[in-house]
Design a protein around this motif. Structure first.
Motif, PDB file in Angstrom:
ATOM      1  N   ILE A 174       0.842  -1.196   0.000  1.00 41.75           N
ATOM      2  CA  ILE A 174       0.000   0.000   0.000  1.00 41.75           C
ATOM      3  C   ILE A 174       0.879   1.248   0.000  1.00 41.75           C
ATOM      4  O   ILE A 174       0.625   2.199  -0.725  1.00 41.75           O
ATOM      5  N   ALA A 175       1.933   1.236   0.801  1.00 41.57           N
ATOM      6  CA  ALA A 175       2.832   2.394   0.851  1.00 41.57           C
ATOM      7  C   ALA A 175       3.468   2.637  -0.513  1.00 41.57           C
ATOM      8  O   ALA A 175       3.541   3.765  -0.993  1.00 41.57           O
ATOM      9  N   GLY A 176       3.940   1.580  -1.173  1.00 43.18           N
ATOM     10  CA  GLY A 176       4.538   1.726  -2.500  1.00 43.18           C
ATOM     11  C   GLY A 176       3.528   2.227  -3.510  1.00 43.18           C
ATOM     12  O   GLY A 176       3.823   3.089  -4.327  1.00 43.18           O
ATOM     13  N   SER A 230      -3.313   7.979 -13.827  1.00 44.22           N
ATOM     14  CA  SER A 230      -3.508   8.072 -12.380  1.00 44.22           C
ATOM     15  C   SER A 230      -4.914   7.641 -11.980  1.00 44.22           C
ATOM     16  O   SER A 230      -5.088   6.880 -11.018  1.00 44.22           O
ATOM     17  N   ALA A 231      -5.920   8.108 -12.707  1.00 48.52           N
ATOM     18  CA  ALA A 231      -7.310   7.751 -12.382  1.00 48.52           C
ATOM     19  C   ALA A 231      -7.538   6.248 -12.511  1.00 48.52           C
ATOM     20  O   ALA A 231      -8.172   5.626 -11.644  1.00 48.52           O
ATOM     21  N   VAL A 232      -7.012   5.655 -13.567  1.00 44.11           N
ATOM     22  CA  VAL A 232      -7.156   4.207 -13.767  1.00 44.11           C
ATOM     23  C   VAL A 232      -6.456   3.446 -12.642  1.00 44.11           C
ATOM     24  O   VAL A 232      -7.014   2.495 -12.067  1.00 44.11           O
ATOM     25  N   ALA A 233      -5.252   3.867 -12.301  1.00 47.63           N
ATOM     26  CA  ALA A 233      -4.501   3.204 -11.225  1.00 47.63           C
ATOM     27  C   ALA A 233      -5.231   3.319  -9.892  1.00 47.63           C
ATOM     28  O   ALA A 233      -5.314   2.343  -9.130  1.00 47.63           O
ATOM     29  N   GLU A 234      -5.769   4.486  -9.623  1.00 45.80           N
ATOM     30  CA  GLU A 234      -6.513   4.681  -8.373  1.00 45.80           C
ATOM     31  C   GLU A 234      -7.766   3.810  -8.335  1.00 45.80           C
ATOM     32  O   GLU A 234      -8.076   3.196  -7.318  1.00 45.80           O
ATOM     33  N   TYR A 235      -8.465   3.760  -9.432  1.00 46.55           N
ATOM     34  CA  TYR A 235      -9.677   2.943  -9.499  1.00 46.55           C
ATOM     35  C   TYR A 235      -9.344   1.469  -9.279  1.00 46.55           C
ATOM     36  O   TYR A 235      -9.995   0.778  -8.498  1.00 46.55           O
ATOM     37  N   GLY A 248      -8.707   0.449  -5.815  1.00 46.51           N
ATOM     38  CA  GLY A 248      -9.862   0.517  -4.925  1.00 46.51           C
ATOM     39  C   GLY A 248     -10.045   1.860  -4.238  1.00 46.51           C
ATOM     40  O   GLY A 248     -10.897   1.997  -3.368  1.00 46.51           O
ATOM     41  N   ARG A 249      -9.277   2.836  -4.649  1.00 42.25           N
ATOM     42  CA  ARG A 249      -9.404   4.174  -4.050  1.00 42.25           C
ATOM     43  C   ARG A 249     -10.327   5.002  -4.939  1.00 42.25           C
ATOM     44  O   ARG A 249      -9.905   5.883  -5.681  1.00 42.25           O
ATOM     45  N   ARG A 250     -11.613   4.702  -4.837  1.00 42.06           N
ATOM     46  CA  ARG A 250     -12.612   5.290  -5.734  1.00 42.06           C
ATOM     47  C   ARG A 250     -12.760   6.802  -5.557  1.00 42.06           C
ATOM     48  O   ARG A 250     -12.909   7.533  -6.527  1.00 42.06           O
TER      49      ARG A 250
END
Length: 181
Positions: free
Chosen positions: A6-8, A81-86, A89-91
């Motif tokens: 998670i940190a990485g 960035s948006a795809v990676a966040e999605y 699970g960080r919606r």
């Protein structure tokens, strides 16, 4: 002890958000500079100078690889960035980055459908010394200037959304480190 996944992931996401913020900020600044100084300065002069200067600005921008990279990466970085966040699970964070990407995409659509065609029409007007019809200048003073203001506002909205994204990353980093956010 190795860092948690998670940190990485958060560090990578933060880096993408910072890059996105800088790139969109550069574009917002460019558009704002035209709104506040370039276009009003040109409007105060004669039509021949207006045409010559705008042609020179457009040629300098069109032929500049660094500008091209910033112009396109300001969309690509937030999309990635948006795809990676999605996917992580960080919606909520993904939503803010997607808002930024959407606002910048809208600015690009305006650029490609209004500003660039006007730039091309200006470029095709022949030598300035032989021009007798300067109606293109009026199109610039009205349509080009108005759409540039909209591009500035869209890029500023994208910048605000990315700033909100950075707040999310700061909280996530603090949570991973066990600090209060």
């Amino acid at each position: 002890m190795s860092p948690s996944p998670i940190a990485g992931s958060t560090r990578t996401a933060t880096a993408l958000a910072i890059v996105s913020t800088v790139l969109v900020g550069l574009m917002a600044g460019l558009f704002l500079a035209f709104d506040l100084s370039v276009m009003p300065g040109l409007a105060a002069g004669d039509e021949g100078t207006y045409v010559t200067a705008m042609r020179n600005f457009n040629a300098a921008i069109d032929g500049n690889a660094l500008f091209g990279a910033v112009f396109l990466l300001a969309l690509a970085a937030p999309v990635v960035s948006a795809v990676a966040e999605y996917r992580a699970g960080r919606r909520g964070t993904a939503l803010w980055v997607a808002v930024a990407a959407s606002a910048y995409l809208a600015a690009l659509v305006i650029t490609f459908t209004v500003n660039i065609p006007l730039n091309n029409e200006l470029a095709s007007g022949g030598p300035v010394a032989q021009m007798t019809d300067f109606s293109i200048v009026e199109k610039f003073k009205t349509t080009w200037v108005a759409t540039n203001i909209v591009r500035t506002l869209l890029c500023t909205a994208a910048l605000v959304a990315l700033a909100r994204t950075l707040v999310h990353y700061g909280r996530a980093t603090a949570a991973v480190a066990g600090r209060p956010s």
